[in-house]
Design an enzyme around this catalytic site. Structure first.
Site, PDB file in Angstrom:
ATOM      1  N   GLU A 173      36.352  37.959  46.199  1.00  0.00           N
ATOM      2  CA  GLU A 173      34.598  37.770  45.936  1.00  0.00           C
ATOM      3  C   GLU A 173      34.120  38.379  46.711  1.00  0.00           C
ATOM      4  O   GLU A 173      33.192  38.682  46.125  1.00  0.00           O
ATOM      5  CB  GLU A 173      35.344  36.144  46.502  1.00  0.00           C
ATOM      6  CG  GLU A 173      35.526  35.335  45.824  1.00  0.00           C
ATOM      7  CD  GLU A 173      35.395  34.877  44.126  1.00  0.00           C
ATOM      8  OE1 GLU A 173      33.594  35.057  44.227  1.00  0.00           O
ATOM      9  OE2 GLU A 173      36.135  34.392  43.466  1.00  0.00           O
ATOM     10  N   ASP A 236      39.839  42.106  40.846  1.00  0.00           N
ATOM     11  CA  ASP A 236      40.800  42.909  41.208  1.00  0.00           C
ATOM     12  C   ASP A 236      41.150  43.816  41.920  1.00  0.00           C
ATOM     13  O   ASP A 236      41.668  44.072  43.073  1.00  0.00           O
ATOM     14  CB  ASP A 236      41.937  42.263  39.822  1.00  0.00           C
ATOM     15  CG  ASP A 236      41.715  40.063  39.607  1.00  0.00           C
ATOM     16  OD1 ASP A 236      41.336  39.652  39.982  1.00  0.00           O
ATOM     17  OD2 ASP A 236      41.868  40.941  38.092  1.00  0.00           O
TER      18      ASP A 236
END
Length: 368
Positions: A173, A236
């Protein structure tokens, strides 16, 4: 004229919502049957084996070089928002979030989560300060708004089995903020919206059409929480690097995703809400494993978990349990249907053909 320009920009910002939602809900690519068969044929224990890393890595550019973190241009690209405007925007959105959410105010829990997050931020490409808070919610969720306003649900902390798993989701995040995905999405929406302004101004509805846009502004926070598949892949990629740089085992991010995926296979429809817009697909897991092997040199030891994580998790579990007990206390007012009230009266042996609990109107004796 200033008012018209202001409304045009607000409608342009709303265009990002449409774009972000469309990208997030676009159908996933059709998996290769051969690859799917190969992956499904692997036993669960084999899937959770750590990825074999090389002793040295040979980065192709600065984005692949974990030693260059903090000194590279992450988040570049078309963006109408300066960092100052992005922080101001995030602050406004954060106020909306906190108006509709209950925060955990326990100092031990909040200090611990903030410390884990700030350690990741220090080892990232962040160019804005982060404010990290814990939301009292059973949902496995975490999200970061533009400008570094970051929220972690208590459900995520309780679902993680190790500190490194919690750190992995938080690093993902944080990566959305460092890559400026939210405001870049909004910028794309503004470009598309600006192209349609002549149609709005000259169309049959004219300026009256702006009322429709303004009426939807309550949904604006969703604009910054749904991203395209490319944005999720980049988050990611960066998140794994931030974990590694902070000393955590990057394999924990993969194992957490694999466990979530296994839960979904056993009980379809139970996938946590945080992954509903960017599910842990086999392709994402496979790509993460490849990146770990390609760009992250092997280390003799990693931080996997700590006793403090276990203590905080137990403390948070007690807080959540106490809250549920308090919410279900016998003195709390409850609503019952008339049928339930009649059944209660019959159980107590009082024949009742009418609802005794209903309010009645009576004339006062001194009334004319």
């Amino acid at each position: 004229m200033q008012e018209i320009r202001r409304r045009i920009m607000r409608s342009a910002l709303l265009g990002a919502l449409t774009l972000g939602t469309a990208l997030a809900q676009s159908p996933p690519p059709t998996p290769d049957p051969a690859k799917a068969e190969n992956r499904s044929g692997q036993p669960q224990t084999e899937q959770q084996q750590p990825v074999e890393q090389q002793d040295t890595a040979h980065p192709r550019n600065s984005k692949d070089d974990v030693e260059a973190i903090g000194n590279r241009k992450v988040g570049k690209g078309p963006n109408f928002y300066s960092l100052e405007k992005e922080i101001a925007l995030g602050k406004q959105l954060a106020q909306e979030v906190e108006r509709s959410s209950k925060l955990i105010d326990d100092p031990v829990v909040t200090e611990y989560v903030n410390r884990v997050g700030q350690n990741l931020v220090r080892n990232s490409d962040a160019r804005v300060p982060f404010t990290i808070k814990v939301i009292d919610s059973d949902e496995v969720n975490a999200f970061a708004l533009p400008g570094g306003f970051f929220y972690v649900n208590s459900g995520l902390i309780l679902r993680a089995q190790e500190e490194s798993e919690l750190a992995g989701v938080m690093a993902h995040e944080i990566s959305h903020v460092t890559a400026r995905h939210g405001t870049k999405n909004a910028t794309k929406g503004e470009i598309l919206q600006l192209a349609t302004i002549p149609l709005v101004l000259l169309g049959p509805a004219g300026l009256a059409g702006y009322g429709l846009y303004e009426g939807l502004n309550v949904a604006l926070p969703l604009t910054y929480l749904k991203f395209s598949r490319d944005a999720e892949r980049e988050a990611d990629f960066l998140g794994l690097q931030y974990m590694y740089k902070s000393g955590y085992d990057p394999n924990a991010y993969v194992t957490f995703f694999e466990r979530i995926q296994a839960d979904e296979k056993r009980r379809p429809g139970t996938i946590p809400k945080v992954f509903s817009t960017h599910p842990p697909t086999p392709d994402r897991i496979e790509n993460a494993q490849k990146e770990i092997a390609r760009i992250l040199p092997n280390r003799p030891e990693y931080v996997v978990t700590t006793s403090e994580f276990d203590n905080v998790k137990e403390r948070l579990r007690n807080i959540m349990f106490a809250r549920k007990v308090q919410d279900n206390a016998p003195g709390k007012p409850t609503l019952r249907t008339r049928t339930e009230q009649r059944q209660k009266g019959q159980t107590q042996g009082t024949p009742n053909t009418t609802d005794d609990d209903r309010p009645t109107l009576k004339r006062r004796p001194d009334s004319p």
